[in-house]
Design an enzyme around this catalytic site. Structure first.
Site, PDB file in Angstrom:
ATOM      1  N   ALA A 194      -4.800  -0.735  -2.471  1.00 34.81           N
ATOM      2  CA  ALA A 194      -4.110  -0.146  -1.320  1.00 34.81           C
ATOM      3  C   ALA A 194      -5.100   0.054  -0.185  1.00 34.81           C
ATOM      4  O   ALA A 194      -6.217   0.544  -0.395  1.00 34.81           O
ATOM      5  CB  ALA A 194      -3.483   1.186  -1.711  1.00 34.81           C
ATOM      6  N   LYS A 195      -4.688  -0.313   1.015  1.00 39.85           N
ATOM      7  CA  LYS A 195      -5.514  -0.073   2.201  1.00 39.85           C
ATOM      8  C   LYS A 195      -5.138   1.312   2.734  1.00 39.85           C
ATOM      9  O   LYS A 195      -4.286   1.464   3.611  1.00 39.85           O
ATOM     10  CB  LYS A 195      -5.270  -1.165   3.241  1.00 39.85           C
ATOM     11  CG  LYS A 195      -6.303  -1.207   4.361  1.00 39.85           C
ATOM     12  CD  LYS A 195      -6.106  -2.443   5.223  1.00 39.85           C
ATOM     13  CE  LYS A 195      -7.075  -2.480   6.399  1.00 39.85           C
ATOM     14  NZ  LYS A 195      -8.460  -2.730   5.962  1.00 39.85           N
ATOM     15  N   CYS A 196      -5.775   2.309   2.160  1.00 42.70           N
ATOM     16  CA  CYS A 196      -5.433   3.709   2.395  1.00 42.70           C
ATOM     17  C   CYS A 196      -6.538   4.400   3.190  1.00 42.70           C
ATOM     18  O   CYS A 196      -7.729   4.162   2.940  1.00 42.70           O
ATOM     19  CB  CYS A 196      -5.223   4.414   1.057  1.00 42.70           C
ATOM     20  SG  CYS A 196      -5.007   6.201   1.181  1.00 42.70           S
ATOM     21  N   TYR A 223     -11.258   5.142   2.858  1.00 44.76           N
ATOM     22  CA  TYR A 223     -12.290   4.803   3.836  1.00 44.76           C
ATOM     23  C   TYR A 223     -13.284   5.936   4.085  1.00 44.76           C
ATOM     24  O   TYR A 223     -14.244   5.756   4.840  1.00 44.76           O
ATOM     25  CB  TYR A 223     -11.636   4.324   5.135  1.00 44.76           C
ATOM     26  CG  TYR A 223     -11.231   2.869   5.027  1.00 44.76           C
ATOM     27  CD1 TYR A 223     -11.995   1.864   5.586  1.00 44.76           C
ATOM     28  CD2 TYR A 223     -10.099   2.506   4.296  1.00 44.76           C
ATOM     29  CE1 TYR A 223     -11.644   0.528   5.443  1.00 44.76           C
ATOM     30  CE2 TYR A 223      -9.732   1.178   4.152  1.00 44.76           C
ATOM     31  CZ  TYR A 223     -10.506   0.196   4.725  1.00 44.76           C
ATOM     32  OH  TYR A 223     -10.158  -1.128   4.565  1.00 44.76           O
ATOM     33  N   SER A 234       0.838  -1.204   0.000  1.00 49.22           N
ATOM     34  CA  SER A 234       0.000   0.000   0.000  1.00 49.22           C
ATOM     35  C   SER A 234       0.870   1.250   0.000  1.00 49.22           C
ATOM     36  O   SER A 234       0.606   2.216  -0.738  1.00 49.22           O
ATOM     37  CB  SER A 234      -0.919   0.001   1.221  1.00 49.22           C
ATOM     38  OG  SER A 234      -1.827  -1.081   1.200  1.00 49.22           O
TER      39      SER A 234
END
Length: 310
Positions: free
Chosen positions: A159-161, A165, A65
């Site tokens: 990507a866990k951005c 969220y 990420s």
């Protein structure tokens, strides 16, 4: 959901600090632009000792990420891995939820972030079942959201951005405002994508189906675990585009995620799914998942990192 334990320690850029001292300046880049990448990892109290589930894969995704967002983490993979373990040890919790976070810190507030320092923090807290203690057996009521997931070439879904969220918050708030526990988002082409913080699976004519990564899906660690387990059990697993209406006529539907684990869905848009409770395939996969995380099955994949407390 459990309240934070403010007596805890937080790993902050290479050293442990008291919870109350783990702060940043309000003019930090991350506060204004959501320039963070992060992970959510569970540690389970097993009969064989405390075990972090799939920590290697979570740290790898954290680095991936960061790479997508051109964030050079100032620590090695092993240093971050070890810091995660030490954070749990220092706090002394046999079971906990771990949150490694990489963010752009305090320097300047132009959109260009390159001059801002890259900071790394790791916190932990004791967190119960994300969608409720009763949800694992009874299932949850959800709706299809009016908010769609990001289109290709807008935000990178792999990507866990933190900024991604904001979309999840809209999905979750809308669902709860309408009396549901969670929402299911469609992708920009109208196919099923995922929940606000969970991947999704359906059981249809005996097969296990889940949306492909190209449907604006985060490559979930629990998603990968369920695919592996389903294949072990002899099910045919298909990563395929799922039209919305398949949700309503599926035999079973369930969420997966590090927070949600394996949670059945009993209704969607007030349409009962299957028998209206946890289905047999979901239950089988759920039981196998907890057998793995509790160390009851041989750890042939190296999924568990056991810890010893002093």
């Amino acid at each position: 959901m459990s309240a934070f334990d403010e007596s805890a320690k937080v790993w902050f850029s290479g050293r442990f600090v008291d919870w109350k001292d783990a702060t940043i300046h309000v003019m930090s880049h991350a506060v204004h632009y959501g320039s963070t990448v992060f992970e959510g990892v569970r540690c389970y109290d097993t009969p064989k000792g405390s075990a972090i589930f799939r920590l290697k894969e979570h740290v790898k995704r954290l680095f991936n990420s960061a790479k997508i967002y051109r964030m050079d983490i100032p620590y090695t993979f092993q240093e971050v891995f070890d810091a995660c373990v030490e954070t749990l040890k220092v706090n002394g919790w046999p079971d906990a939820y771990l949150r490694p976070l990489v963010f752009r810190g305090y320097h300047s507030l132009g959109v260009y972030p390159g001059d801002c320092p890259i900071e790394v923090v790791i916190g932990a807290w004791q967190w119960g079942k994300y969608l409720g203690e009763e949800a694992l057996a009874a299932g949850v009521d959800v709706r299809v959201s009016s908010w769609t997931r990001m289109a290709p070439n807008t935000f990178p879904a792999l990507a866990k951005c933190g900024a991604n969220y904001m979309n999840s918050q809209l999905i979750k708030m809308e669902a709860m405002a309408d009396g549901y526990i969670e929402g299911i988002a469609l992708d920009s082409n109208g196919y099923v994508s995922e929940g606000s913080g969970e991947n999704i699976f359906i059981i249809f004519d005996g097969d296990v189906l889940t949306p492909p990564l190209g449907a604006s899906v985060l490559p979930g660690i629990t998603r990968d675990t369920v695919i592996t387990m389903a294949e072990e059990l002899g099910y045919t697993v298909k990563e395929s585009l799922i039209p919305r209406e398949m949700l309503y006529i599926a035999d079973e539907v369930f969420f997966t995620g590090s927070a949600a684990e394996v949670t059945p869905i009993r209704s969607i848009d007030r349409i009962t799914i299957g028998s209206g409770c946890r289905g047999p395939v979901t239950e089988e996969l759920q039981q196998r998942f907890f057998a793995y995380v509790n160390g009851e099955l041989p750890d042939s994949y190296g999924w568990l990192t056991y810890m010893k407390f002093n």
